[in-house]
Motif scaffolding. Structure first.
Motif, PDB file in Angstrom:
ATOM      1  N   ASP A  34     -91.613  79.949  60.547  1.00 53.19           N
ATOM      2  CA  ASP A  34     -90.506  80.422  61.381  1.00 53.19           C
ATOM      3  C   ASP A  34     -89.555  81.256  60.524  1.00 53.19           C
ATOM      4  O   ASP A  34     -89.097  82.304  60.928  1.00 53.19           O
ATOM      5  N   ARG A  35     -89.256  80.741  59.322  1.00 53.62           N
ATOM      6  CA  ARG A  35     -88.386  81.485  58.414  1.00 53.62           C
ATOM      7  C   ARG A  35     -88.468  80.924  57.001  1.00 53.62           C
ATOM      8  O   ARG A  35     -88.773  79.742  56.813  1.00 53.62           O
ATOM      9  N   LEU A  36     -88.189  81.812  56.032  1.00 48.28           N
ATOM     10  CA  LEU A  36     -88.069  81.411  54.629  1.00 48.28           C
ATOM     11  C   LEU A  36     -86.583  81.426  54.298  1.00 48.28           C
ATOM     12  O   LEU A  36     -85.962  82.486  54.243  1.00 48.28           O
ATOM     13  N   ALA A  37     -86.015  80.245  54.140  1.00 50.18           N
ATOM     14  CA  ALA A  37     -84.586  80.113  53.864  1.00 50.18           C
ATOM     15  C   ALA A  37     -84.375  79.980  52.357  1.00 50.18           C
ATOM     16  O   ALA A  37     -85.334  79.766  51.609  1.00 50.18           O
ATOM     17  N   PRO A  38     -83.116  80.085  51.887  1.00 46.83           N
ATOM     18  CA  PRO A  38     -82.877  79.947  50.445  1.00 46.83           C
ATOM     19  C   PRO A  38     -83.333  78.597  49.877  1.00 46.83           C
ATOM     20  O   PRO A  38     -83.748  78.530  48.712  1.00 46.83           O
ATOM     21  N   ASP A  39     -83.282  77.552  50.695  1.00 45.69           N
ATOM     22  CA  ASP A  39     -83.562  76.200  50.170  1.00 45.69           C
ATOM     23  C   ASP A  39     -84.923  75.641  50.579  1.00 45.69           C
ATOM     24  O   ASP A  39     -85.303  74.552  50.149  1.00 45.69           O
ATOM     25  N   GLY A  40     -85.674  76.378  51.416  1.00 43.61           N
ATOM     26  CA  GLY A  40     -86.971  75.867  51.844  1.00 43.61           C
ATOM     27  C   GLY A  40     -87.550  76.675  52.983  1.00 43.61           C
ATOM     28  O   GLY A  40     -86.954  77.657  53.432  1.00 43.61           O
ATOM     29  N   VAL A  41     -88.718  76.253  53.451  1.00 43.66           N
ATOM     30  CA  VAL A  41     -89.411  76.957  54.534  1.00 43.66           C
ATOM     31  C   VAL A  41     -89.309  76.140  55.819  1.00 43.66           C
ATOM     32  O   VAL A  41     -89.330  74.913  55.785  1.00 43.66           O
ATOM     33  N   VAL A  42     -89.167  76.847  56.948  1.00 48.10           N
ATOM     34  CA  VAL A  42     -89.206  76.202  58.264  1.00 48.10           C
ATOM     35  C   VAL A  42     -90.489  76.653  58.958  1.00 48.10           C
ATOM     36  O   VAL A  42     -90.749  77.863  59.076  1.00 48.10           O
ATOM     37  N   VAL A  43     -91.311  75.687  59.364  1.00 40.18           N
ATOM     38  CA  VAL A  43     -92.608  75.981  59.990  1.00 40.18           C
ATOM     39  C   VAL A  43     -92.654  75.376  61.384  1.00 40.18           C
ATOM     40  O   VAL A  43     -92.323  74.193  61.569  1.00 40.18           O
ATOM     41  N   ASN A  44     -93.046  76.186  62.366  1.00 37.66           N
ATOM     42  CA  ASN A  44     -93.306  75.660  63.708  1.00 37.66           C
ATOM     43  C   ASN A  44     -94.681  74.991  63.677  1.00 37.66           C
ATOM     44  O   ASN A  44     -95.689  75.654  63.414  1.00 37.66           O
ATOM     45  N   THR A  45     -94.713  73.687  63.938  1.00 38.75           N
ATOM     46  CA  THR A  45     -95.950  72.922  63.757  1.00 38.75           C
ATOM     47  C   THR A  45     -96.648  72.671  65.091  1.00 38.75           C
ATOM     48  O   THR A  45     -96.030  72.730  66.157  1.00 38.75           O
ATOM     49  N   TYR A  46     -97.944  72.363  64.996  1.00 40.76           N
ATOM     50  CA  TYR A  46     -98.786  72.169  66.184  1.00 40.76           C
ATOM     51  C   TYR A  46     -99.533  70.854  66.068  1.00 40.76           C
ATOM     52  O   TYR A  46     -99.885  70.417  64.971  1.00 40.76           O
ATOM     53  N   ASP A  47     -99.772  70.228  67.223  1.00 38.03           N
ATOM     54  CA  ASP A  47    -100.507  68.959  67.209  1.00 38.03           C
ATOM     55  C   ASP A  47    -102.009  69.219  67.323  1.00 38.03           C
ATOM     56  O   ASP A  47    -102.459  70.364  67.393  1.00 38.03           O
ATOM     57  N   ARG A  59     -88.728  71.624  51.417  1.00 44.07           N
ATOM     58  CA  ARG A  59     -88.260  72.280  50.190  1.00 44.07           C
ATOM     59  C   ARG A  59     -89.464  72.909  49.496  1.00 44.07           C
ATOM     60  O   ARG A  59     -90.566  72.373  49.523  1.00 44.07           O
ATOM     61  N   TYR A  60     -89.224  74.037  48.830  1.00 39.26           N
ATOM     62  CA  TYR A  60     -90.328  74.763  48.188  1.00 39.26           C
ATOM     63  C   TYR A  60     -91.051  73.923  47.147  1.00 39.26           C
ATOM     64  O   TYR A  60     -92.277  73.998  47.011  1.00 39.26           O
ATOM     65  N   ASP A  61     -90.295  73.090  46.413  1.00 39.43           N
ATOM     66  CA  ASP A  61     -90.947  72.346  45.316  1.00 39.43           C
ATOM     67  C   ASP A  61     -91.776  71.157  45.798  1.00 39.43           C
ATOM     68  O   ASP A  61     -92.448  70.506  45.008  1.00 39.43           O
ATOM     69  N   VAL A  62     -91.747  70.882  47.112  1.00 36.72           N
ATOM     70  CA  VAL A  62     -92.591  69.813  47.669  1.00 36.72           C
ATOM     71  C   VAL A  62     -93.999  70.336  47.957  1.00 36.72           C
ATOM     72  O   VAL A  62     -94.965  69.595  48.022  1.00 36.72           O
ATOM     73  N   ILE A 167     -88.005  66.683  53.138  1.00 36.38           N
ATOM     74  CA  ILE A 167     -88.667  67.144  54.367  1.00 36.38           C
ATOM     75  C   ILE A 167     -87.848  66.653  55.559  1.00 36.38           C
ATOM     76  O   ILE A 167     -87.359  65.520  55.558  1.00 36.38           O
ATOM     77  N   LEU A 168     -87.696  67.506  56.557  1.00 40.02           N
ATOM     78  CA  LEU A 168     -87.030  67.137  57.807  1.00 40.02           C
ATOM     79  C   LEU A 168     -87.909  67.596  58.960  1.00 40.02           C
ATOM     80  O   LEU A 168     -88.179  68.792  59.095  1.00 40.02           O
ATOM     81  N   GLU A 169     -88.411  66.658  59.749  1.00 41.00           N
ATOM     82  CA  GLU A 169     -89.155  66.995  60.971  1.00 41.00           C
ATOM     83  C   GLU A 169     -88.197  66.899  62.147  1.00 41.00           C
ATOM     84  O   GLU A 169     -87.428  65.930  62.244  1.00 41.00           O
ATOM     85  N   PHE A 170     -88.275  67.853  63.065  1.00 35.84           N
ATOM     86  CA  PHE A 170     -87.365  67.838  64.209  1.00 35.84           C
ATOM     87  C   PHE A 170     -88.029  68.456  65.441  1.00 35.84           C
ATOM     88  O   PHE A 170     -88.943  69.273  65.327  1.00 35.84           O
TER      89      PHE A 170
END
Length: 388
Positions: A34-47, A59-62, A167-170
């Motif tokens: 979805d976006r590359l932010a300064p502190d990590g990546v946001v990904v739209n996930t699928y089941d 976070r990138y280092d994860v 990690i934050l899932e929402f």
């Protein structure tokens, strides 16, 4: 780290479906960036059905690996396309509005706080995850109240540094249902379960008569449990209309009574599932259009034999577990039944059918699942690749 960032940038530019692997966890996230932010990546996930299932901040280092090409991703791309073609339904996903130039995590916890969302956190140096709600926010911390769908009494509040959230899932389907459920009246219930054979029999008969949601725990030591409504009951076995983790119809499971360790009719988890089922009714999401939740079965027959015969005749995919400890649980196609035996042609991890097959005794089959989403999708995939 630089190669991870480069791969994420490439996947963003080329709109690649990706798998994100972590170094210290088996959990894999599949989706589109979805976006590359300064502190990590946001990904739209699928089941697994190919439906959007919320999003994840990492976070990138994860991130250990960004996968852009694999058999698994080909399979997922097929499922995403199929979900659109077949009109599969999911809980409506809220739109995401955050500033790309600012750290994403602080904005996401702020959204979760204002919308009273249930979110999932994975913290640094912690094998476990936390589900719950953000109660308060400062520049450096959040106050977090956990929600445990298995035990409502297990409600703790803690102050968590933002820096320790990896990690934050929402907004996933289960999280959206939980967000709605926690607003309804729900109090801890003592678990009611039976494990003695006579008590189990009485409980099963009553659950069938009352159309009661139950959980059956398997005695094979796998910690496996099935949640659902009894469809058919006979002296040897129980056939359930399964309910999956999001309260939708999840196919059928037939299990021998000898496999049952316990039957539960009341618990906080069953209360949560009943809430999900009711919320799905309101969303008109009880069953996906490609599944049939209205099948009837003849309890006067040997259900294992009749269902396996039907699967062999119509070449339907089933999942079986046997009491033979040398045989793993398998998904595949049964051959014709003769003299109490059949050959089972299992499908391996690479979607290849084992055409030699395994000889199995009918009496050794203790669990048989069929008519569920993954079986439907796997069968469709096998046909699309010419493997069936």
């Amino acid at each position: 780290m630089s190669s991870i960032i480069e791969n994420l940038q490439l996947a963003t530019q080329q709109v690649h479906l990706i798998n994100l692997y972590q170094a210290n966890s088996e959990v894999v996230y599949t989706g589109y960036i979805d976006r590359l932010a300064p502190d990590g990546v946001v990904v739209n996930t699928y089941d697994d059905a190919g439906l959007q299932d919320g999003a994840v901040f990492m976070r990138y280092d994860v991130i250990d690996e960004v996968e852009m090409m694999s058999e698994d991703l080909d399979n997922m791309a097929f499922r995403l396309k199929n979900a659109t073609t077949e009109g599969l339904n999911s809980v409506p996903q809220p739109a995401l509005a955050i500033d790309d130039q600012q750290p994403a995590l602080a904005q996401l916890v702020d959204h979760a706080h204002s919308d009273h969302q249930v979110v999932l956190l994975v913290l640094a140096d912690n094998d476990n995850y936390l589900e719950g709600q953000v109660q308060a926010i400062t520049d450096q911390t959040i106050t977090f109240t956990t929600f445990d769908k298995f035990d409502f009494k297990n409600k703790t509040q803690q102050v968590i540094p933002l820096d320790s959230i990896q990690i934050l899932e929402f907004c996933g389907n289960e999280l959206l249902l939980e967000s709605a459920f926690v607003k309804t009246a729900h109090a801890h219930q003592e678990t009611v379960k039976a494990s003695e054979p006579d008590d189990v029999d009485a409980m099963l008969n009553n659950a069938l008569a009352q159309h009661q949601l139950i959980a059956i725990r398997s005695a094979d030591g796998s910690d496996m449990f099935f949640v659902g409504f009894i469809n058919t009951l006979n002296a040897d076995s129980v056939l359930l209309n399964l309910i999956d983790m999001t309260g939708q119809f999840g196919g059928y499971t037939l299990c021998r009574r000898s496999l049952i360790e316990s039957v539960t009719t009341q618990s906080d988890y069953l209360q949560t599932m009943r809430g999900f089922i009711e919320l799905n009714r309101q969303y008109e999401l009880n069953v996906q259009p490609v599944l049939n939740d209205e099948r009837l079965f003849d309890g006067t027959t040997d259900l294992f034999e009749s269902i396996l015969r039907q699967a062999a005749t119509f070449n339907n995919l089933v999942h079986i577990t046997t009491e033979n400890p040398m045989l793993p649980a398998m998904t595949g196609y049964p051959g014709a039944l003769t003299n109490g035996h059949f050959i089972f042609y299992n499908v391996d991890d690479d979607n290849q059918i084992n055409h030699v097959g395994t000889m199995i005794e009918l009496d050794q089959v203790v669990e048989l699942s069929f008519g569920y989403m993954d079986a439907y999708l796997l069968e469709k995939r096998l046909k699309s690749t010419g493997n069936l």
